[in-house]
Design a protein around this motif. Structure first.
Motif, PDB file in Angstrom:
ATOM      1  N   ASP A   1      -4.156  11.251   8.760  1.00 14.85           N
ATOM      2  CA  ASP A   1      -4.726   9.994   8.276  1.00 14.85           C
ATOM      3  C   ASP A   1      -4.906  10.002   6.761  1.00 14.85           C
ATOM      4  OD1 ASP A   1      -4.800   8.925  10.784  1.00 14.85           O
ATOM      5  OD2 ASP A   1      -6.954   9.149  11.078  1.00 14.85           O
ATOM      6  N   THR A   2      -5.434  11.068   6.220  1.00 19.78           N
ATOM      7  CA  THR A   2      -5.648  11.104   4.763  1.00 19.78           C
ATOM      8  C   THR A   2      -4.313  11.106   4.018  1.00 19.78           C
ATOM      9  OG1 THR A   2      -5.999  13.512   4.961  1.00 19.78           O
ATOM     10  CG2 THR A   2      -7.959  12.116   4.802  1.00 19.78           C
ATOM     11  N   PHE A   3      -3.279  11.703   4.613  1.00 24.33           N
ATOM     12  CA  PHE A   3      -1.927  11.661   4.039  1.00 24.33           C
ATOM     13  C   PHE A   3      -1.422  10.219   4.005  1.00 24.33           C
ATOM     14  CE2 PHE A   3       2.735  11.801   4.757  1.00 24.33           C
ATOM     15  CZ  PHE A   3       3.134  12.535   3.645  1.00 24.33           C
ATOM     16  N   ILE A   4      -1.552   9.515   5.120  1.00 19.06           N
ATOM     17  CA  ILE A   4      -1.029   8.146   5.216  1.00 19.06           C
ATOM     18  C   ILE A   4      -1.783   7.187   4.299  1.00 19.06           C
ATOM     19  CG2 ILE A   4      -0.863   6.130   6.749  1.00 19.06           C
ATOM     20  CD1 ILE A   4      -0.193   8.086   9.029  1.00 19.06           C
ATOM     21  N   PHE A   5      -3.107   7.307   4.243  1.00 16.21           N
ATOM     22  CA  PHE A   5      -3.917   6.266   3.598  1.00 16.21           C
ATOM     23  C   PHE A   5      -4.341   6.575   2.175  1.00 16.21           C
ATOM     24  CE2 PHE A   5      -4.690   5.374   8.152  1.00 16.21           C
ATOM     25  CZ  PHE A   5      -4.182   4.079   8.165  1.00 16.21           C
ATOM     26  N   HIS A   6      -3.993   7.755   1.650  1.00 17.72           N
ATOM     27  CA  HIS A   6      -4.430   8.101   0.299  1.00 17.72           C
ATOM     28  C   HIS A   6      -3.981   7.059  -0.727  1.00 17.72           C
ATOM     29  CE1 HIS A   6      -3.405   9.907  -3.674  1.00 17.72           C
ATOM     30  NE2 HIS A   6      -4.690  10.153  -3.628  1.00 17.72           N
ATOM     31  N   ALA A   7      -2.722   6.694  -0.724  1.00 20.89           N
ATOM     32  CA  ALA A   7      -2.211   5.780  -1.748  1.00 20.89           C
ATOM     33  C   ALA A   7      -2.872   4.411  -1.656  1.00 20.89           C
ATOM     34  CB  ALA A   7      -0.696   5.660  -1.631  1.00 20.89           C
ATOM     35  N   LEU A   8      -3.120   3.953  -0.445  1.00 14.90           N
ATOM     36  CA  LEU A   8      -3.788   2.657  -0.263  1.00 14.90           C
ATOM     37  C   LEU A   8      -5.225   2.729  -0.752  1.00 14.90           C
ATOM     38  CD1 LEU A   8      -3.603  -0.230   0.797  1.00 14.90           C
ATOM     39  CD2 LEU A   8      -4.115   0.639   3.090  1.00 14.90           C
TER      40      LEU A   8
ATOM     41  N   ALA B   1      -6.413   4.803  -2.947  1.00 11.64           N
ATOM     42  CA  ALA B   1      -6.447   5.058  -4.381  1.00 11.64           C
ATOM     43  C   ALA B   1      -5.889   3.905  -5.218  1.00 11.64           C
ATOM     44  CB  ALA B   1      -5.664   6.341  -4.683  1.00 11.64           C
ATOM     45  N   GLY B   2      -5.455   2.846  -4.576  1.00 12.38           N
ATOM     46  CA  GLY B   2      -4.918   1.704  -5.305  1.00 12.38           C
ATOM     47  C   GLY B   2      -3.541   1.931  -5.888  1.00 12.38           C
ATOM     48  N   LEU B   3      -2.772   2.832  -5.297  1.00 13.72           N
ATOM     49  CA  LEU B   3      -1.439   3.167  -5.810  1.00 13.72           C
ATOM     50  C   LEU B   3      -0.345   2.274  -5.243  1.00 13.72           C
ATOM     51  CD1 LEU B   3      -1.780   7.065  -5.613  1.00 13.72           C
ATOM     52  CD2 LEU B   3      -1.974   5.613  -7.655  1.00 13.72           C
ATOM     53  N   VAL B   4      -0.679   1.480  -4.236  1.00 16.71           N
ATOM     54  CA  VAL B   4       0.270   0.520  -3.666  1.00 16.71           C
ATOM     55  C   VAL B   4      -0.430  -0.835  -3.553  1.00 16.71           C
ATOM     56  CG1 VAL B   4       1.599   2.260  -2.400  1.00 16.71           C
ATOM     57  CG2 VAL B   4      -0.365   1.168  -1.296  1.00 16.71           C
TER      58      VAL B   4
ATOM     59  N   LEU C   1      -6.162  -7.255  -0.507  1.00 22.74           N
ATOM     60  CA  LEU C   1      -7.540  -7.182  -0.983  1.00 22.74           C
ATOM     61  C   LEU C   1      -7.845  -5.725  -1.329  1.00 22.74           C
ATOM     62  CD1 LEU C   1      -9.505  -9.357   1.625  1.00 22.74           C
ATOM     63  CD2 LEU C   1      -9.201  -9.889  -0.797  1.00 22.74           C
ATOM     64  N   PRO C   2      -8.818  -5.469  -2.205  1.00 24.72           N
ATOM     65  CA  PRO C   2      -9.228  -4.087  -2.438  1.00 24.72           C
ATOM     66  C   PRO C   2      -9.666  -3.420  -1.136  1.00 24.72           C
ATOM     67  CG  PRO C   2     -10.195  -5.545  -4.077  1.00 24.72           C
ATOM     68  CD  PRO C   2      -9.568  -6.423  -3.050  1.00 24.72           C
ATOM     69  N   VAL C   3      -9.343  -2.148  -0.995  1.00 25.65           N
ATOM     70  CA  VAL C   3      -9.623  -1.407   0.235  1.00 25.65           C
ATOM     71  C   VAL C   3     -10.661  -0.325  -0.038  1.00 25.65           C
ATOM     72  CG1 VAL C   3      -8.649   0.170   1.942  1.00 25.65           C
ATOM     73  CG2 VAL C   3      -7.377  -1.866   1.272  1.00 25.65           C
ATOM     74  N   GLN C   4     -11.665  -0.247   0.815  1.00 22.27           N
ATOM     75  CA  GLN C   4     -12.684   0.795   0.734  1.00 22.27           C
ATOM     76  C   GLN C   4     -12.586   1.693   1.951  1.00 22.27           C
ATOM     77  OE1 GLN C   4     -15.203   1.666  -1.605  1.00 22.27           O
ATOM     78  NE2 GLN C   4     -15.291   3.417  -0.199  1.00 22.27           N
ATOM     79  N   GLU C   5     -12.411   2.978   1.749  1.00 24.71           N
ATOM     80  CA  GLU C   5     -12.309   3.922   2.861  1.00 24.71           C
ATOM     81  C   GLU C   5     -13.648   4.059   3.578  1.00 24.71           C
ATOM     82  OE1 GLU C   5     -11.587   7.894   1.426  1.00 24.71           O
ATOM     83  OE2 GLU C   5     -13.518   7.953   0.402  1.00 24.71           O
ATOM     84  N   VAL C   6     -13.576   4.255   4.896  1.00 22.69           N
ATOM     85  CA  VAL C   6     -14.722   4.614   5.726  1.00 22.69           C
ATOM     86  C   VAL C   6     -14.234   5.751   6.617  1.00 22.69           C
ATOM     87  CG1 VAL C   6     -16.424   3.846   7.405  1.00 22.69           C
ATOM     88  CG2 VAL C   6     -15.556   2.222   5.699  1.00 22.69           C
ATOM     89  N   LEU C   7     -14.572   6.979   6.262  1.00 20.40           N
ATOM     90  CA  LEU C   7     -14.084   8.139   7.003  1.00 20.40           C
ATOM     91  C   LEU C   7     -15.079   8.542   8.075  1.00 20.40           C
ATOM     92  CD1 LEU C   7     -12.322   8.282   4.340  1.00 20.40           C
ATOM     93  CD2 LEU C   7     -12.093  10.707   4.848  1.00 20.40           C
ATOM     94  N   GLU C   8     -14.589   8.636   9.304  1.00 16.58           N
ATOM     95  CA  GLU C   8     -15.416   9.042  10.440  1.00 16.58           C
ATOM     96  C   GLU C   8     -14.522   9.727  11.463  1.00 16.58           C
ATOM     97  OE1 GLU C   8     -18.404   9.271  11.357  1.00 16.58           O
ATOM     98  OE2 GLU C   8     -19.505   8.144   9.835  1.00 16.58           O
TER      99      GLU C   8
ATOM    100  N   LEU D   1      -1.295  -6.530   5.544  1.00 14.04           N
ATOM    101  CA  LEU D   1      -1.927  -5.223   5.715  1.00 14.04           C
ATOM    102  C   LEU D   1      -0.954  -4.232   6.348  1.00 14.04           C
ATOM    103  CD1 LEU D   1      -5.446  -6.413   6.853  1.00 14.04           C
ATOM    104  CD2 LEU D   1      -4.891  -5.201   4.734  1.00 14.04           C
ATOM    105  N   ASN D   2      -0.127  -4.714   7.260  1.00 11.74           N
ATOM    106  CA  ASN D   2       0.899  -3.841   7.834  1.00 11.74           C
ATOM    107  C   ASN D   2       1.842  -3.346   6.741  1.00 11.74           C
ATOM    108  OD1 ASN D   2       2.297  -2.973  10.556  1.00 11.74           O
ATOM    109  ND2 ASN D   2       3.939  -3.752   9.263  1.00 11.74           N
ATOM    110  N   VAL D   3       2.258  -4.249   5.859  1.00  9.62           N
ATOM    111  CA  VAL D   3       3.142  -3.884   4.746  1.00  9.62           C
ATOM    112  C   VAL D   3       2.460  -2.880   3.828  1.00  9.62           C
ATOM    113  CG1 VAL D   3       4.313  -4.772   2.686  1.00  9.62           C
ATOM    114  CG2 VAL D   3       4.445  -6.036   4.845  1.00  9.62           C
ATOM    115  N   SER D   4       1.175  -3.076   3.556  1.00  5.56           N
ATOM    116  CA  SER D   4       0.441  -2.165   2.677  1.00  5.56           C
ATOM    117  C   SER D   4       0.325  -0.767   3.272  1.00  5.56           C
ATOM    118  CB  SER D   4      -0.955  -2.721   2.386  1.00  5.56           C
ATOM    119  OG  SER D   4      -0.887  -3.893   1.617  1.00  5.56           O
TER     120      SER D   4
END
Length: 279
Positions: free
Chosen positions: A18-25, A27-30, A34-41, A197-200
């Motif tokens: 999960d952290t591999f897939i979502f890091h760029a999103l 971190a704002g690299l793609v 809307l701005p994305v805020q992580e919620v890790l659980e 969001l799917n594209v992002s």
């Protein structure tokens, strides 16, 4: 349709895939709508939250998804399906049929427990957090344990033996890849937002593949005491072509898992589409 928030809270697990897939999103690299805020659980918490509709976009197990289809729809990107990726049943020694035995499970809404019940319908389940399963088996508190995530790489270190690979069982039964986890968006978001969001999410994974070093520190930060080689093996196993797009075969696999879940009374049937569609 719901009013859009200023920021989309995206729930996913601490696991390296999960952290591999979502890091760029994150971190704002793609680009993102809307701005994305992580919620890790942990995944079980995310499963529970989805029943409340708490997050607009979230990782979830497919078993849990089948119970919230009225509220959420799955993205085509970002999920975990594949071959050789299934949960394992482990024991301290040789055990035959597990019906009537007590098995530690990482959660009622996990795909792992659904598979367990498909194989052993009369098993007794004791639920606990996924990282507590192997120690419970080791101490003899349960007859067997249902393990997921990185535990499938480390169980021999606990003196445990593989009783059954539930992914191999599924593949033998169906010939299809095993659906494990999906990324959901709320159905009350507009279809163009769902697709954006799917594209992002797909773009985030494509960025991770193109720049593998960019996410390494982020993955390591959340991988607890996991060795580097286990961390990489985790990514290699759970992130694959199905993570870019579930595809026709992946769609059939999810449909079959849903059908079996309905057949055993685990969830109710639904006529809603399983995945977002391009507007």
């Amino acid at each position: 349709m719901s009013t859009l928030p200023d920021t989309l809270h995206l729930g996913y697990s601490f696991c390296p895939n999960d952290t591999f897939i979502f890091h760029a999103l994150h971190a704002g690299l793609v680009p993102a709508p809307l701005p994305v805020q992580e919620v890790l659980e942990d995944v079980q918490t995310l499963n529970d939250w989805a029943t409340l509709g708490r997050l607009p976009i979230t990782k979830i197990s497919y078993r849990a998804y089948f119970g919230v289809m009225d509220r959420y729809v799955a993205l085509r990107a970002g999920g975990a399906l594949g071959r050789g990726v299934g949960p394992l049943i482990v024991t301290r020694g040789e055990i035959g049929n597990l019906n009537g035995k007590t098995v530690a499970s990482p959660g009622a809404l996990t795909t792992a427990e659904l598979l367990l019940r498909l194989v052993y319908p009369e098993v007794k389940v004791m639920r606990m957090r996924y990282d507590e399963v192997m120690p419970a088996v080791e101490r003899g508190e349960v007859d067997a344990g249902l393990i997921i995530h990185e535990s499938r790489f480390t169980y021999p270190q606990h003196g445990l033996s593989k009783h059954l690979d539930l992914g191999a069982w599924w593949e033998g039964e169906t010939g299809l890849p095993l659906p494990l986890g999906a990324i959901l968006v709320r159905r009350d978001l507009a279809p163009d937002m769902q697709w954006a969001l799917n594209v992002s999410v797909r773009s985030s994974l494509e960025y991770a593949y193109a720049h593998p070093e960019a996410s390494r520190a982020y993955i390591r930060q959340h991988a607890l005491e996991m060795a580097d080689e286990v961390m990489q093996a985790h990514i290699d196993l759970y992130v694959n072509a199905f993570s870019l797009d579930v595809g026709e075969e992946g769609t059939r696999a999810v449909q079959e898992l849903h059908r079996r879940a309905v057949d055993v009374g685990a969830v109710a049937g639904s006529g809603l589409p399983l995945f977002v569609e391009k507007p």
